[in-house]
Scaffold this motif. Structure first.
Motif, PDB file in Angstrom:
ATOM      1  N   VAL A   5       0.858  -1.191   0.000  1.00  0.00           N
ATOM      2  CA  VAL A   5       0.000   0.000   0.000  1.00  0.00           C
ATOM      3  C   VAL A   5       0.894   1.241   0.000  1.00  0.00           C
ATOM      4  N   GLY A   6       1.880   1.212  -0.869  1.00  0.00           N
ATOM      5  CA  GLY A   6       2.838   2.299  -0.929  1.00  0.00           C
ATOM      6  C   GLY A   6       2.381   3.418  -1.842  1.00  0.00           C
ATOM      7  N   ILE A   7       3.317   4.041  -2.491  1.00  0.00           N
ATOM      8  CA  ILE A   7       3.027   5.181  -3.357  1.00  0.00           C
ATOM      9  C   ILE A   7       2.212   4.741  -4.564  1.00  0.00           C
ATOM     10  N   VAL A   8       2.603   3.638  -5.185  1.00  0.00           N
ATOM     11  CA  VAL A   8       1.863   3.088  -6.326  1.00  0.00           C
ATOM     12  C   VAL A   8       1.052   1.907  -5.813  1.00  0.00           C
ATOM     13  N   ARG A   9      -0.265   1.961  -6.016  1.00  0.00           N
ATOM     14  CA  ARG A   9      -1.166   0.962  -5.439  1.00  0.00           C
ATOM     15  C   ARG A   9      -1.996   0.284  -6.519  1.00  0.00           C
ATOM     16  N   ASN A  10      -2.456  -0.934  -6.190  1.00  0.00           N
ATOM     17  CA  ASN A  10      -3.453  -1.598  -7.023  1.00  0.00           C
ATOM     18  C   ASN A  10      -4.300  -2.506  -6.138  1.00  0.00           C
ATOM     19  N   GLU A  11      -5.470  -2.863  -6.633  1.00  0.00           N
ATOM     20  CA  GLU A  11      -6.434  -3.590  -5.810  1.00  0.00           C
ATOM     21  C   GLU A  11      -5.910  -4.932  -5.321  1.00  0.00           C
ATOM     22  N   THR A  12      -5.247  -5.671  -6.187  1.00  0.00           N
ATOM     23  CA  THR A  12      -4.760  -6.999  -5.800  1.00  0.00           C
ATOM     24  C   THR A  12      -3.824  -6.914  -4.602  1.00  0.00           C
ATOM     25  N   GLU A  13      -2.877  -5.993  -4.659  1.00  0.00           N
ATOM     26  CA  GLU A  13      -1.914  -5.868  -3.561  1.00  0.00           C
ATOM     27  C   GLU A  13      -2.576  -5.342  -2.294  1.00  0.00           C
ATOM     28  N   MET A  14      -3.528  -4.421  -2.438  1.00  0.00           N
ATOM     29  CA  MET A  14      -4.191  -3.893  -1.237  1.00  0.00           C
ATOM     30  C   MET A  14      -5.064  -4.950  -0.573  1.00  0.00           C
ATOM     31  N   ARG A  15      -5.695  -5.809  -1.364  1.00  0.00           N
ATOM     32  CA  ARG A  15      -6.472  -6.911  -0.774  1.00  0.00           C
ATOM     33  C   ARG A  15      -5.547  -7.875  -0.032  1.00  0.00           C
ATOM     34  N   GLU A  16      -4.381  -8.131  -0.597  1.00  0.00           N
ATOM     35  CA  GLU A  16      -3.388  -8.965   0.096  1.00  0.00           C
ATOM     36  C   GLU A  16      -2.962  -8.300   1.403  1.00  0.00           C
ATOM     37  N   ALA A  17      -2.784  -6.973   1.369  1.00  0.00           N
ATOM     38  CA  ALA A  17      -2.411  -6.246   2.581  1.00  0.00           C
ATOM     39  C   ALA A  17      -3.473  -6.411   3.658  1.00  0.00           C
ATOM     40  N   LEU A  18      -4.753  -6.335   3.293  1.00  0.00           N
ATOM     41  CA  LEU A  18      -5.826  -6.511   4.277  1.00  0.00           C
ATOM     42  C   LEU A  18      -5.779  -7.900   4.906  1.00  0.00           C
ATOM     43  N   GLU A  19      -5.481  -8.913   4.092  1.00  0.00           N
ATOM     44  CA  GLU A  19      -5.357 -10.273   4.639  1.00  0.00           C
ATOM     45  C   GLU A  19      -4.210 -10.341   5.645  1.00  0.00           C
ATOM     46  N   ARG A  20      -3.085  -9.766   5.273  1.00  0.00           N
ATOM     47  CA  ARG A  20      -1.920  -9.782   6.171  1.00  0.00           C
ATOM     48  C   ARG A  20      -2.197  -8.992   7.449  1.00  0.00           C
ATOM     49  N   ILE A  21      -2.851  -7.853   7.317  1.00  0.00           N
ATOM     50  CA  ILE A  21      -3.179  -7.045   8.491  1.00  0.00           C
ATOM     51  C   ILE A  21      -4.064  -7.848   9.438  1.00  0.00           C
ATOM     52  N   GLY A  22      -5.028  -8.575   8.879  1.00  0.00           N
ATOM     53  CA  GLY A  22      -5.887  -9.433   9.706  1.00  0.00           C
ATOM     54  C   GLY A  22      -5.081 -10.467  10.476  1.00  0.00           C
ATOM     55  N   LYS A  23      -4.103 -11.074   9.817  1.00  0.00           N
ATOM     56  CA  LYS A  23      -3.252 -12.065  10.482  1.00  0.00           C
ATOM     57  C   LYS A  23      -2.386 -11.401  11.555  1.00  0.00           C
ATOM     58  N   PHE A  24      -1.874 -10.207  11.232  1.00  0.00           N
ATOM     59  CA  PHE A  24      -1.068  -9.487  12.219  1.00  0.00           C
ATOM     60  C   PHE A  24      -1.907  -9.112  13.437  1.00  0.00           C
ATOM     61  N   LYS A  25      -3.170  -8.766  13.220  1.00  0.00           N
ATOM     62  CA  LYS A  25      -4.051  -8.425  14.352  1.00  0.00           C
ATOM     63  C   LYS A  25      -4.201  -9.620  15.276  1.00  0.00           C
ATOM     64  N   SER A  26      -4.355 -10.811  14.708  1.00  0.00           N
ATOM     65  CA  SER A  26      -4.460 -12.026  15.530  1.00  0.00           C
ATOM     66  C   SER A  26      -3.179 -12.244  16.326  1.00  0.00           C
ATOM     67  N   ARG A  27      -2.049 -12.062  15.672  1.00  0.00           N
ATOM     68  CA  ARG A  27      -0.766 -12.224  16.367  1.00  0.00           C
ATOM     69  C   ARG A  27      -0.572 -11.150  17.425  1.00  0.00           C
ATOM     70  N   ALA A  28      -1.046  -9.936  17.139  1.00  0.00           N
ATOM     71  CA  ALA A  28      -0.859  -8.823  18.073  1.00  0.00           C
ATOM     72  C   ALA A  28      -1.595  -9.055  19.391  1.00  0.00           C
ATOM     73  N   GLU A  29      -2.661  -9.820  19.343  1.00  0.00           N
ATOM     74  CA  GLU A  29      -3.401 -10.127  20.574  1.00  0.00           C
ATOM     75  C   GLU A  29      -2.514 -10.857  21.581  1.00  0.00           C
ATOM     76  N   LYS A  30      -1.508 -11.565  21.081  1.00  0.00           N
ATOM     77  CA  LYS A  30      -0.625 -12.345  21.946  1.00  0.00           C
ATOM     78  C   LYS A  30       0.690 -11.620  22.231  1.00  0.00           C
ATOM     79  N   ALA A  31       0.889 -10.465  21.610  1.00  0.00           N
ATOM     80  CA  ALA A  31       2.159  -9.741  21.768  1.00  0.00           C
ATOM     81  C   ALA A  31       2.281  -9.167  23.174  1.00  0.00           C
ATOM     82  N   ALA A  32       3.493  -9.214  23.688  1.00  0.00           N
ATOM     83  CA  ALA A  32       3.769  -8.676  25.019  1.00  0.00           C
ATOM     84  C   ALA A  32       5.217  -8.198  25.043  1.00  0.00           C
ATOM     85  N   VAL A  33       5.524  -7.434  26.040  1.00  0.00           N
ATOM     86  CA  VAL A  33       6.887  -6.949  26.206  1.00  0.00           C
ATOM     87  C   VAL A  33       7.300  -7.178  27.658  1.00  0.00           C
ATOM     88  N   THR A  34       8.560  -7.480  27.834  1.00  0.00           N
ATOM     89  CA  THR A  34       9.060  -7.694  29.194  1.00  0.00           C
ATOM     90  C   THR A  34       9.971  -6.542  29.576  1.00  0.00           C
TER      91      THR A  34
END
Length: 122
Positions: A5-34
């Motif tokens: 989702v950089g300077i030059v965008r297209n639908e295919t890549e942005m849809r892939e980004a949404l999928e990845r963001i969804g996966k990152f959100k799931s992982r973020a639920e478990k993220a912690a710092v010590t």
């Protein structure tokens, strides 16, 4: 975001980004710092992670909604301007259930003196 989702965008890549963001959100639920926040760059990143993902999601959805190229919004798949999008703001808000809501809100009429400046500089 830079890759898909950089300077030059297209639908295919942005849809892939949404999928990845969804996966990152799931992982973020478990993220912690010590440790503590002193000399710990991961501390603030861990605190900011959910917000960063929310903003990334909103930016991507807004960019998908605008099927045109204008200013910093450049779409390979929609290289031209669409006058309809020049008259609205794309508003993204997060609903109580966490989903993103998108709406187009009409811009206020441009004052005549600004119209004149734009016309003179075309």
């Amino acid at each position: 975001m830079q890759d898909l989702v950089g300077i030059v965008r297209n639908e295919t890549e942005m849809r892939e980004a949404l999928e990845r963001i969804g996966k990152f959100k799931s992982r973020a639920e478990k993220a912690a710092v010590t440790g503590n926040r002193e000399y710990n760059p991961g501390w603030h990143t861990a605190l900011d992670l959910k917000n960063l993902l929310t903003v990334s999601d909103a930016i991507t959805r807004a960019a998908l909604e605008r099927k045109e190229s204008r200013g910093a919004q450049f779409r390979e798949d929609y290289p031209g301007k669409d006058d309809a999008f020049g008259k609205v703001n794309t508003i993204v808000s997060k609903a109580d259930n966490g989903s993103m809501q998108i709406r187009l809100e009409a811009l206020a009429e441009m004052p005549d003196y600004l119209k004149q400046v734009i016309e003179e500089n075309r």
